[in-house]
Structures are given as structure tokens and as C-alpha cells.
Design a protein around this motif. Structure first.
Motif, PDB file in Angstrom:
ATOM      1  N   GLY A  93       0.825  -1.218   0.000  1.00  0.00           N
ATOM      2  CA  GLY A  93       0.000   0.000   0.000  1.00  0.00           C
ATOM      3  C   GLY A  93       0.851   1.256   0.000  1.00  0.00           C
ATOM      4  N   GLU A  94       1.896   1.239   0.855  1.00  0.00           N
ATOM      5  CA  GLU A  94       2.784   2.404   0.895  1.00  0.00           C
ATOM      6  C   GLU A  94       3.525   2.569  -0.418  1.00  0.00           C
ATOM      7  OE1 GLU A  94       3.863   2.481   5.663  1.00  0.00           O
ATOM      8  OE2 GLU A  94       5.130   1.363   4.263  1.00  0.00           O
ATOM      9  N   LEU A  95       3.920   1.459  -1.039  1.00  0.00           N
ATOM     10  CA  LEU A  95       4.624   1.527  -2.304  1.00  0.00           C
ATOM     11  C   LEU A  95       3.722   2.117  -3.385  1.00  0.00           C
ATOM     12  CD1 LEU A  95       7.181   0.900  -3.871  1.00  0.00           C
ATOM     13  CD2 LEU A  95       6.306  -1.411  -4.281  1.00  0.00           C
ATOM     14  N   SER A 102       4.665   9.998  -6.829  1.00  0.00           N
ATOM     15  CA  SER A 102       5.663  10.300  -7.864  1.00  0.00           C
ATOM     16  C   SER A 102       4.985  10.647  -9.183  1.00  0.00           C
ATOM     17  CB  SER A 102       6.588   9.096  -8.046  1.00  0.00           C
ATOM     18  OG  SER A 102       7.285   8.814  -6.847  1.00  0.00           O
ATOM     19  N   GLY A 103       3.883   9.911  -9.515  1.00  0.00           N
ATOM     20  CA  GLY A 103       3.150  10.217 -10.744  1.00  0.00           C
ATOM     21  C   GLY A 103       2.539  11.605 -10.711  1.00  0.00           C
ATOM     22  N   GLU A 104       1.956  11.989  -9.539  1.00  0.00           N
ATOM     23  CA  GLU A 104       1.385  13.332  -9.422  1.00  0.00           C
ATOM     24  C   GLU A 104       2.465  14.401  -9.550  1.00  0.00           C
ATOM     25  OE1 GLU A 104      -0.605  13.329  -5.725  1.00  0.00           O
ATOM     26  OE2 GLU A 104      -2.314  12.100  -6.409  1.00  0.00           O
ATOM     27  N   ALA A 105       3.629  14.143  -8.915  1.00  0.00           N
ATOM     28  CA  ALA A 105       4.727  15.109  -9.029  1.00  0.00           C
ATOM     29  C   ALA A 105       5.178  15.236 -10.474  1.00  0.00           C
ATOM     30  CB  ALA A 105       5.892  14.686  -8.130  1.00  0.00           C
ATOM     31  N   ALA A 106       5.240  14.073 -11.173  1.00  0.00           N
ATOM     32  CA  ALA A 106       5.632  14.109 -12.581  1.00  0.00           C
ATOM     33  C   ALA A 106       4.610  14.877 -13.418  1.00  0.00           C
ATOM     34  CB  ALA A 106       5.795  12.681 -13.111  1.00  0.00           C
ATOM     35  N   ALA A 107       3.306  14.699 -13.092  1.00  0.00           N
ATOM     36  CA  ALA A 107       2.259  15.427 -13.823  1.00  0.00           C
ATOM     37  C   ALA A 107       2.379  16.936 -13.588  1.00  0.00           C
ATOM     38  CB  ALA A 107       0.881  14.928 -13.394  1.00  0.00           C
TER      39      ALA A 107
END
Length: 290
Positions: A93-95, A102-107
Motif C-alpha cells: 500500500g505504501e509503495l 511520484s506520478g502526481e509530481a511528474a504530472a
């Protein structure tokens, strides 16, 4: 402090991945060393010159480079091992949450890059527009310089006209002072011809409209309009027949005719005829009685 409890699900193990990285790195280093020794042996066997065989210093440099590469790989392996250990401690879950963050930061980073691209395009358009305006300004500079020069010339001309007007006003004031404070009718000036056998006055009305000869001996008044240059021919012809011993000229001067006064006086002086001046307002009427 107690260690954080792990999740109930199975943990991720990366020990096999570490073994593979270590084995591949060792194999690469061994292959480089074997190839180096093989190359040296072939050169010596072929009887190469001393310049073609690597010296001990060259070999030492190669070994140093290999050691540096090994050290860098070991550091990279240690960093990967550390990251793998951190990931192994995370629950699924944490992973997933970390991957989602990370995906949101990349977006967000992509949005920022897109915004920067738009700003860059806008700045490029504004720069091209400014360059176009600059080119137009440079093209119009000669015309602007010409207009500035014309404005300076007009300013100089205005200053000269102001000086001329000041001089004319002073001359008019001087003429009025010489005429005294004689009372006149506010609307009509009546001129009676003097009796006797002395010199007789000949009246001319001087204004911007022209020279009007009053009481012309030929019959009635004679109006001579101003030409573009010089004096009216009819007035010059009238002056030519005057007799300086028996006649003199009285100039009835209106304000609008002040600029022509000097020329008229000069023409009268050339025919040796006396001259007098009477100042009146622009709207006054002159009546000559015998």
C-alpha cells in the motif's frame, strides 16, 4: 523506540537483483583485464617497437581508470542497495502511494514545463513584435528628423514674426504719440479741404484692402488693390501726376495697413511730394468735403 510494524502482506525482496548486478560487474572487470593482458602479449609476440607497447605508466593509468570505474560502480551499487532496502521496508500500500505521489509530481512537472513553454512562446512573439516596431521606427527616423527640423524652423519664424509685430506695435504707438490726443468722431472722420491758394492735400486711405484715393480729381474715389508684390500700379500712376509745389499727400492709416506704410511713404518721397499721416480705427468712415 519500537521498530515500525510491517504490513501483513508479503515484503518485496531485491536480493536476487543485487546478486545479478554484482556478478555482471565482476564479469565486466575480469573481461577488461583479460583483454588488456591479451593485447600486451600480442604486441610483444609480434615484435612491436617500444613506442607501440604500453609502458608501466600507461598500464598503471589504465588500472587506475579501471579502479575508478569499479569504485563508481560500487557506489552506484551501494546506492541502489540502499534504495532497494528502503523499498523492501515499504508495504504494498505504501509503495503504491509512493508511486502515485511520484506520478502526481511528474504530472505537475509536466504542467510546469507546458506553462514555461507557453510563456516562452509568448515572449518570443512579443520579441518579434518589438523587433518589427523597432524596424518601423528606424525607417521613420528620417521623416521624424525632417519634422523636427521643420518644427524648429517654424519656431524660429514665429519668433521672428513676434519681433516684427513688436516693432510694428512700437511704431504704431509712436505714430499715435506724434498725432497727439486730438478728439475724433468714433465712427466718421470728416475732412474739409482748406481754403486758400496754398498747397492742397490729397488724401489716401491705407488699409489691408488696398490704397483708396479720396476725392480723386478725375471724379470720385479710386480704389487700388494690393498686388502680390510691390505697390498698386494705379496708385503709382496717380503719384506720378502730383505737383510737389502745389500738393501734398495725407495718409489716413488704418491698423491693417501698417505693414504697407513704409512702402507707400517711400514711393511718395521719390516723387518729391510732402506727406502727412492721420491714424484712425479700422471701422471709421472718412468723408471728404470741398
Amino acid at each position: 523506540m519500537s521498530r515500525r510494524s510491517r504490513a501483513s502482506g508479503p515484503a518485496i525482496s531485491l536480493f536476487s537483483f543485487q546478486d545479478i548486478i554484482t556478478s555482471v560487474t565482476a564479469i565486466l572487470i575480469l573481461m577488461v583485464l583479460i583483454l588488456t593482458l591479451e593485447l600486451i602479449a600480442r604486441l610483444q609476440k609480434a615484435g612491436a617497437s617500444a613506442a607501440d607497447v604500453r609502458t608501466a605508466a600507461d598500464l598503471r593509468s589504465v588500472v587506475d581508470d579501471l579502479e575508478g570505474a569499479i569504485k563508481k560502480l560500487e557506489e552506484d551499487l551501494a546506492e541502489r542497495t540502499r534504495r532497494a532496502g528502503m523499498i523492501a521496508e515499504l508495504s504494498p500500500g505504501e509503495l503504491r502511494a509512493s508511486i502515485q505521489a511520484s506520478g502526481e509530481a511528474a504530472a505537475k512537472l509536466q504542467d510546469t514545463i507546458a506553462t514555461l513553454d507557453r510563456d516562452l512562446e509568448k515572449a518570443s512573439i512579443e520579441r518579434r513584435s518589438a523587433e518589427s516596431k523597432l524596424v518601423e521606427i528606424v525607417k521613420q527616423r528620417p521623416e521624424t528628423d525632417a519634422l523636427e527640423q521643420k518644427a524648429e524652423d517654424l519656431s524660429d519664424s514665429a519668433a521672428e514674426l513676434a519681433e516684427v509685430n513688436q516693432v510694428e506695435a512700437e511704431r504704431l504707438q509712436s505714430l499715435e504719440d506724434r498725432q497727439g490726443t486730438r478728439e475724433r468722431s468714433p465712427s466718421t472722420l470728416v475732412f474739409n479741404n482748406p481754403p486758400g491758394a496754398g498747397p492742397q492735400p490729397r488724401l489716401i486711405d491705407l488699409s489691408a484692402a488696398g490704397v483708396r484715393i479720396l476725392g480723386n480729381r478725375i471724379g470720385g474715389d479710386l480704389t487700388c488693390d494690393w498686388p502680390v508684390l510691390g505697390l498698386p500700379p494705379g496708385f503709382v500712376k496717380w503719384l506720378a501726376v502730383l505737383d510737389g509745389k502745389r500738393e501734398y499727400v495725407v495718409v489716413i492709416l488704418r491698423p491693417s495697413g501698417l505693414s504697407r506704410y513704409d512702402d507707400v511713404c517711400a514711393a511718395i518721397a521719390e516723387v518729391n511730394v510732402g506727406i502727412g499721416t492721420e491714424l484712425i480705427s479700422e471701422l471709421m468712415t472718412v468723408v471728404v468735403k470741398d
